[in-house]
Write a protein that holds these residues in place. Structure first.
Motif, mmCIF file in Angstrom:
data_model
loop_
_atom_site.group_PDB
_atom_site.id
_atom_site.type_symbol
_atom_site.label_atom_id
_atom_site.label_comp_id
_atom_site.label_asym_id
_atom_site.label_seq_id
_atom_site.Cartn_x
_atom_site.Cartn_y
_atom_site.Cartn_z
ATOM 1 N N VAL A 1 0.855 -1.190 0.000
ATOM 2 C CA VAL A 1 0.000 0.000 0.000
ATOM 3 C C VAL A 1 0.887 1.234 0.000
ATOM 4 O O VAL A 1 1.818 1.321 0.810
ATOM 5 N N ARG A 2 0.647 2.145 -0.912
ATOM 6 C CA ARG A 2 1.317 3.438 -0.862
ATOM 7 C C ARG A 2 0.320 4.475 -0.379
ATOM 8 O O ARG A 2 -0.805 4.539 -0.885
ATOM 9 N N MET A 3 0.729 5.287 0.593
ATOM 10 C CA MET A 3 -0.153 6.324 1.149
ATOM 11 C C MET A 3 0.507 7.684 0.978
ATOM 12 O O MET A 3 1.644 7.874 1.420
ATOM 13 N N ASP A 4 -0.179 8.595 0.325
ATOM 14 C CA ASP A 4 0.285 9.982 0.169
ATOM 15 C C ASP A 4 -0.627 10.891 0.980
ATOM 16 O O ASP A 4 -1.831 10.944 0.713
ATOM 17 N N VAL A 5 -0.044 11.635 1.903
ATOM 18 C CA VAL A 5 -0.833 12.470 2.817
ATOM 19 C C VAL A 5 -0.916 13.906 2.281
ATOM 20 O O VAL A 5 0.096 14.474 1.865
ATOM 21 N N HIS A 6 -2.106 14.453 2.270
ATOM 22 C CA HIS A 6 -2.304 15.862 1.866
ATOM 23 C C HIS A 6 -3.227 16.531 2.863
ATOM 24 O O HIS A 6 -4.442 16.557 2.669
ATOM 25 N N ILE A 7 -2.668 17.071 3.930
ATOM 26 C CA ILE A 7 -3.484 17.762 4.923
ATOM 27 C C ILE A 7 -3.750 19.188 4.429
ATOM 28 O O ILE A 7 -2.811 19.883 4.040
ATOM 29 N N PRO A 8 -5.029 19.613 4.411
ATOM 30 C CA PRO A 8 -5.330 20.962 3.916
ATOM 31 C C PRO A 8 -4.561 21.998 4.727
ATOM 32 O O PRO A 8 -4.501 21.902 5.959
ATOM 33 N N HIS A 9 -3.969 22.970 4.048
ATOM 34 C CA HIS A 9 -3.083 23.892 4.759
ATOM 35 C C HIS A 9 -3.829 24.805 5.714
ATOM 36 O O HIS A 9 -3.219 25.476 6.539
#
Lengths: 92, 92, 92, 92, 92, 92, 92, 92, 92, 92
Positions: free
Chosen positions: J5-13
């Motif tokens: 599993v690849r997980m890319d995190v994008h938390i809203p700024h």
């Protein structure tokens, strides 16, 4: 007539939880009604994603667009539609 | 356990017709045997393409790979496998 | 029922000219027959490419696949099929 | 002179409904006026998407850009323009 | 009427050198004739690639396709055509 | 030394109109000054898009970056730069 | 003037070994001569790939194209050229 | 030091079976030797594809490239290398 | 051990100018300190883009991740890391 | 049964720091609990990215989706799941 549809849901993170819950509840009712009618033949979750693969059985392109654009989550989804035909090796 | 598989066939244009016919005949027999066993649950032609979307119902990743790599057309196809899970709105 | 189809032709460069000419002649006859029948409604060349955009008017996904897979150039083309529906702003 | 145009609409989800409705109403009036003039020859909905494929018949690249950039939804759309020519197999 | 065209050349590595040289010589003559006529306005090499960017000035989509499909290297190139219009900030 | 530059403009939809108008006016003045100086040789609108293709004629990579990063719209654009060289078939 | 160049090598698998060895030997000599001249400033292997990243220091786009198109492996490589400029945070 | 490597194998379909079998046998021996040495830590088949995901544990980029470029199948594979580091949530 | 790193900066357009200036000032100081230490060997601006290509010389993947994730602009950048090795034709 | 599993995190700024910290703390606890249970077998940071590669060992597609969709960061990540099988050259 069969179509494979992939739906990817992207709800804006600043949508109030109550509004999101309401849309999801209406989506679920809508999806279950279409399944009971036989038009939304299959509905699977894509593992690890907020997405599904579905098979629809409808009379026409027209009918499919009407059903899909009526989805409560339609404004928050990316849809990809693939028309299907009988496969010569299928035993059904 | 369900998986969606898309198969795109690319037979080299210089393969002798007799060889290609033989591979396709064996592919068809193999596909029909797996359908009868219940493991190859669904098999649809993608309209306008030498490709199919299929749903497999198997015990494990291991079994799926064994079935797919045994396809007579395996060396001439690009396969994409998507693991599926039950959808919370599914009525099945 | 309408579908937009894009066809990109890639004839192998080592195909003998006589064979290529024969396939193209049969393709042209086939395309013109389908146009006269009303099923291949529109056929446009993409400027600068060995490709076309076409609109088909058929009864079903099934019929469209039968027509497209019968194209003499089918083994040498990449096809992309997009199902179309009536647009709410269309005056037709 | 013909062009295929694909338009994908992306209205920001935080645009007030009244503003969105106003833009859409003006878009519809604009589209219908251009259809009546013969310049916007065809207009189809892409099944399952907030998108259309259109064929324009205009005098020049210049005129096409003027028409497209005048669309009320222009700031909220991604457009792709493909110039078309007569196909040698077309019977028209 | 202006168009930007990008051409990427891919000559099969097994084409005999004499045939390749002949095609390239005819391509050069053809390109220079069109430049002298004013229709092939600009022709630049893309640094590091067997490719060019060109600007054509023609009467119509039709004329552009006729010119491009007449290129001796046409069967061995991928072309991308972008229609251009006057820019509001241009001083020409 | 020549470079092809493609610029795609994406102004945030919530930027106040007055601010956007100011930036665009400064962009126009800047572009016209560079055109008059001979450094911004050509400037074309891409049909149907808020984008342009431009040809710059500058002394160095350094100078090109200085010019481009000074564009008032620079923070709101995606730029792609392609270095160009003389083409062996060019008659210029 | 600096440029980053990525080179991906694809030698046809049916090229005779002697021919391939000859091209590679000439490539190596050519690359080392350019490195000694200072024009091919840096040359790194991409780990796990038949590819390299290089930095060239040349007078112009023109010179860079001349150097690159003179590479013995040029017909068997895909090249991507990125013009570089001084970075404001660089201490060099 | 850990790296994730994906390897996609593409053996030309016209390679004689004996040659292919020989390369694969040497590949297997090579892979097993590296696994026993601890450098090729993990090796998984990608389901439905002639591909694997592997984890290597080596001293340096240099060593990894030496190991990978020594693979008997190296000329027939596309490799993608991703350097890995300890994850702050890892309990190992 | 060398790595090529490409960094693309995307600062949200609604970040207050003072905050952005502060982050950029700290980024510059950080970058210059690492350059003086010899770990950030090279730093180039990509012409026309808010992006850079850099070469790092570090002891391990671990150290590289620590350096990169400490960049004040890290939350606002997309980074791509390519491990490098000595090239057999390099004269260094 | 194994999955990569690849997980890319994008938390809203614009998420408040306290909320982000809380989610990350819960994510860490959740990840460590699953590692201790043996289901989250491996967890690596991708160098230079807010992303990880993980290997899960679970009973079924169903179980994997339940685990992944329960991640506190799930709404802020893009996940890609690849089913794995035993490799014929693996010595384990």
């Amino acid at each position: 007539m069969l179509y494979l549809v992939r739906m990817d849901v992207h709800i804006p993170h600043d949508m109030p939880a109550a509004q999101a819950d309401d849309i999801k509840a209406r989506e679920k009712a809508y999806a279950q009604e279409l399944q009971r009618s036989g038009k939304w033949q299959q509905l699977y979750r894509v593992v690890g994603e907020y997405a599904n693969y579905s098979v629809f059985d409808v009379e026409s392109n027209e009918e499919l667009h009407t059903l899909l654009s009526g989805l409560p989550l339609f404004p928050y989804m990316r849809l990809q539609v693939t028309p299907l035909a009988k496969h010569p090796s299928s035993i059904r």
